[in-house]
Design a protein around this motif. Structure first.
Motif, PDB file in Angstrom:
ATOM      1  N   THR A 274     -69.039  -4.880  16.702  1.00 34.89           N
ATOM      2  CA  THR A 274     -69.390  -5.580  18.291  1.00 34.89           C
ATOM      3  C   THR A 274     -70.191  -4.322  18.874  1.00 34.89           C
ATOM      4  OG1 THR A 274     -67.262  -6.689  18.461  1.00 34.89           O
ATOM      5  CG2 THR A 274     -68.609  -6.280  20.389  1.00 34.89           C
ATOM      6  N   GLY A 275     -69.680  -3.198  18.962  1.00 35.19           N
ATOM      7  CA  GLY A 275     -70.743  -1.981  19.380  1.00 35.19           C
ATOM      8  C   GLY A 275     -72.037  -2.052  18.741  1.00 35.19           C
ATOM      9  N   VAL A 276     -72.063  -2.379  17.270  1.00 34.22           N
ATOM     10  CA  VAL A 276     -73.572  -2.311  16.791  1.00 34.22           C
ATOM     11  C   VAL A 276     -74.091  -3.553  17.346  1.00 34.22           C
ATOM     12  CG1 VAL A 276     -74.662  -2.558  14.435  1.00 34.22           C
ATOM     13  CG2 VAL A 276     -72.626  -0.985  14.876  1.00 34.22           C
TER      14      VAL A 276
ATOM     15  N   GLU B 250     -59.290  -4.298   9.522  1.00 29.31           N
ATOM     16  CA  GLU B 250     -60.553  -5.152   9.746  1.00 29.31           C
ATOM     17  C   GLU B 250     -60.363  -5.315  11.042  1.00 29.31           C
ATOM     18  OE1 GLU B 250     -61.443  -9.944   8.617  1.00 29.31           O
ATOM     19  OE2 GLU B 250     -60.107  -8.649   7.093  1.00 29.31           O
ATOM     20  N   LYS B 251     -59.639  -5.344  12.121  1.00 32.91           N
ATOM     21  CA  LYS B 251     -59.739  -5.487  13.428  1.00 32.91           C
ATOM     22  C   LYS B 251     -60.625  -4.372  14.016  1.00 32.91           C
ATOM     23  CE  LYS B 251     -57.318  -5.786  17.767  1.00 32.91           C
ATOM     24  NZ  LYS B 251     -55.991  -5.124  18.518  1.00 32.91           N
ATOM     25  N   ASP B 252     -60.237  -3.144  13.553  1.00 32.17           N
ATOM     26  CA  ASP B 252     -61.214  -1.918  13.840  1.00 32.17           C
ATOM     27  C   ASP B 252     -62.705  -1.954  13.701  1.00 32.17           C
ATOM     28  OD1 ASP B 252     -58.884  -0.922  15.163  1.00 32.17           O
ATOM     29  OD2 ASP B 252     -58.226   0.225  13.486  1.00 32.17           O
ATOM     30  N   VAL B 253     -62.792  -2.549  12.317  1.00 36.04           N
ATOM     31  CA  VAL B 253     -64.220  -2.558  11.790  1.00 36.04           C
ATOM     32  C   VAL B 253     -64.848  -3.806  12.755  1.00 36.04           C
ATOM     33  CG1 VAL B 253     -65.708  -3.608   9.981  1.00 36.04           C
ATOM     34  CG2 VAL B 253     -63.667  -2.083   9.344  1.00 36.04           C
ATOM     35  N   HIS B 254     -64.315  -4.802  13.126  1.00 41.05           N
ATOM     36  CA  HIS B 254     -65.069  -5.822  13.981  1.00 41.05           C
ATOM     37  C   HIS B 254     -65.163  -5.090  15.127  1.00 41.05           C
ATOM     38  CE1 HIS B 254     -65.668  -9.679  15.502  1.00 41.05           C
ATOM     39  NE2 HIS B 254     -64.880  -9.617  16.581  1.00 41.05           N
ATOM     40  N   THR B 255     -64.295  -4.404  15.819  1.00 40.29           N
ATOM     41  CA  THR B 255     -64.670  -3.610  16.931  1.00 40.29           C
ATOM     42  C   THR B 255     -65.910  -2.818  17.031  1.00 40.29           C
ATOM     43  OG1 THR B 255     -62.207  -3.636  17.747  1.00 40.29           O
ATOM     44  CG2 THR B 255     -63.969  -2.018  18.539  1.00 40.29           C
TER      45      THR B 255
ATOM     46  N   ALA C 254     -70.550  -1.479   7.467  1.00 37.78           N
ATOM     47  CA  ALA C 254     -70.156  -2.552   6.439  1.00 37.78           C
ATOM     48  C   ALA C 254     -69.836  -1.898   5.405  1.00 37.78           C
ATOM     49  CB  ALA C 254     -71.742  -3.180   6.309  1.00 37.78           C
ATOM     50  N   HIS C 255     -69.942  -0.831   4.935  1.00 37.05           N
ATOM     51  CA  HIS C 255     -69.807  -0.212   3.737  1.00 37.05           C
ATOM     52  C   HIS C 255     -68.599   0.865   3.700  1.00 37.05           C
ATOM     53  CE1 HIS C 255     -72.988  -2.486   2.044  1.00 37.05           C
ATOM     54  NE2 HIS C 255     -73.941  -1.823   3.144  1.00 37.05           N
ATOM     55  N   LYS C 256     -68.597   1.732   4.401  1.00 35.75           N
ATOM     56  CA  LYS C 256     -67.497   2.943   4.250  1.00 35.75           C
ATOM     57  C   LYS C 256     -66.369   2.525   5.200  1.00 35.75           C
ATOM     58  CE  LYS C 256     -66.208   6.898   3.129  1.00 35.75           C
ATOM     59  NZ  LYS C 256     -65.543   6.952   1.631  1.00 35.75           N
ATOM     60  N   LEU C 257     -66.712   2.128   6.490  1.00 32.33           N
ATOM     61  CA  LEU C 257     -65.673   2.009   7.447  1.00 32.33           C
ATOM     62  C   LEU C 257     -64.331   1.363   7.167  1.00 32.33           C
ATOM     63  CD1 LEU C 257     -64.917   3.147  10.362  1.00 32.33           C
ATOM     64  CD2 LEU C 257     -65.984   1.127  11.241  1.00 32.33           C
ATOM     65  N   GLN C 258     -64.699   0.177   6.356  1.00 30.26           N
ATOM     66  CA  GLN C 258     -63.492  -0.823   5.783  1.00 30.26           C
ATOM     67  C   GLN C 258     -62.510   0.002   5.002  1.00 30.26           C
ATOM     68  OE1 GLN C 258     -65.479  -4.084   3.977  1.00 30.26           O
ATOM     69  NE2 GLN C 258     -66.660  -2.866   2.371  1.00 30.26           N
TER      70      GLN C 258
ATOM     71  N   VAL D 104     -78.949   0.379  12.791  1.00 31.47           N
ATOM     72  CA  VAL D 104     -79.016   0.089  11.305  1.00 31.47           C
ATOM     73  C   VAL D 104     -77.952   1.221  10.736  1.00 31.47           C
ATOM     74  CG1 VAL D 104     -80.452  -0.134   9.512  1.00 31.47           C
ATOM     75  CG2 VAL D 104     -81.385  -0.746  11.630  1.00 31.47           C
ATOM     76  N   ILE D 105     -78.109   2.324  10.948  1.00 35.29           N
ATOM     77  CA  ILE D 105     -77.366   3.430  10.103  1.00 35.29           C
ATOM     78  C   ILE D 105     -75.829   3.304  10.549  1.00 35.29           C
ATOM     79  CG2 ILE D 105     -76.788   5.874  10.293  1.00 35.29           C
ATOM     80  CD1 ILE D 105     -79.799   6.391  10.926  1.00 35.29           C
ATOM     81  N   LEU D 106     -75.468   2.911  11.877  1.00 35.06           N
ATOM     82  CA  LEU D 106     -74.165   2.605  12.259  1.00 35.06           C
ATOM     83  C   LEU D 106     -73.693   1.140  11.493  1.00 35.06           C
ATOM     84  CD1 LEU D 106     -73.955   4.081  15.738  1.00 35.06           C
ATOM     85  CD2 LEU D 106     -73.090   5.204  13.715  1.00 35.06           C
ATOM     86  N   GLY D 107     -74.440   0.243  11.538  1.00 33.78           N
ATOM     87  CA  GLY D 107     -74.169  -0.976  11.068  1.00 33.78           C
ATOM     88  C   GLY D 107     -73.820  -0.714   9.426  1.00 33.78           C
ATOM     89  N   ALA D 108     -74.667  -0.095   8.645  1.00 33.23           N
ATOM     90  CA  ALA D 108     -74.691   0.135   7.512  1.00 33.23           C
ATOM     91  C   ALA D 108     -73.114   0.970   7.117  1.00 33.23           C
ATOM     92  CB  ALA D 108     -75.640   0.829   6.913  1.00 33.23           C
ATOM     93  N   PHE D 109     -73.133   1.822   8.024  1.00 30.70           N
ATOM     94  CA  PHE D 109     -71.570   2.641   7.853  1.00 30.70           C
ATOM     95  C   PHE D 109     -70.548   1.706   7.944  1.00 30.70           C
ATOM     96  CE2 PHE D 109     -68.312   4.993  10.072  1.00 30.70           C
ATOM     97  CZ  PHE D 109     -67.853   5.823   8.974  1.00 30.70           C
TER      98      PHE D 109
END
Length: 128
Positions: A41-43, A33-38, A24-28, A17-22
């Motif tokens: 996928t891990g999440v 966008e391709k790296d966010v998708h990668t 969705a919000h900060k990583l972008q 959940v923590i990594l998914g929120a990160f």
């Protein structure tokens, strides 16, 4: 042993959940966008296998076989290798350090552990 898998499922579920929120919000803001998708996928695969690990912890009471224990171990190793390698590869790109491109070879090994976990789960059911 089943309690250990339940504890790990809870910890890894919270972490997903923590990594998914990160993601969705900060990583972008930090990577493409391709790296966010990668990363996502891990999440996603971490979440799937957290539920599998939860099932192993619960089902162990009815199917106390070594195959069930190995299913849980394989799911844990798979999360570490599959999802973990995707997280590390993505986060390395935030620093511009992509010198460990060979790290990507770990991801399919983690996938093999996921498959092995499901097969071990099947064997547990067939043994009883």
């Amino acid at each position: 042993m089943h309690k250990t898998f339940l504890i790990w499922a809870a910890i890894l579920g919270a972490l997903a959940v923590i990594l998914g929120a990160f993601g969705a919000h900060k990583l972008q803001e930090l990577v493409s966008e391709k790296d966010v998708h990668t990363f996502q996928t891990g999440v996603t695969y971490q979440f799937y296998h957290v539920f599998a690990l939860l099932a192993v912890g619960i089902l162990y009471a009815s199917y106390p076989t070594s195959s069930m224990i190995w299913a849980g171990r394989c799911f844990l190793i798979g999360i570490l290798l599959f999802s973990g390698s995707l997280y590390v590869m993505t986060l390395m790109k935030t620093t511009g350090d992509v010198g460990l491109r060979k790290l990507g070879i770990i991801t399919p090994i983690g996938g093999l552990f996921f498959i092995a976990g499901w097969i071990c789960l099947l064997l547990s059911f067939l043994k009883k």
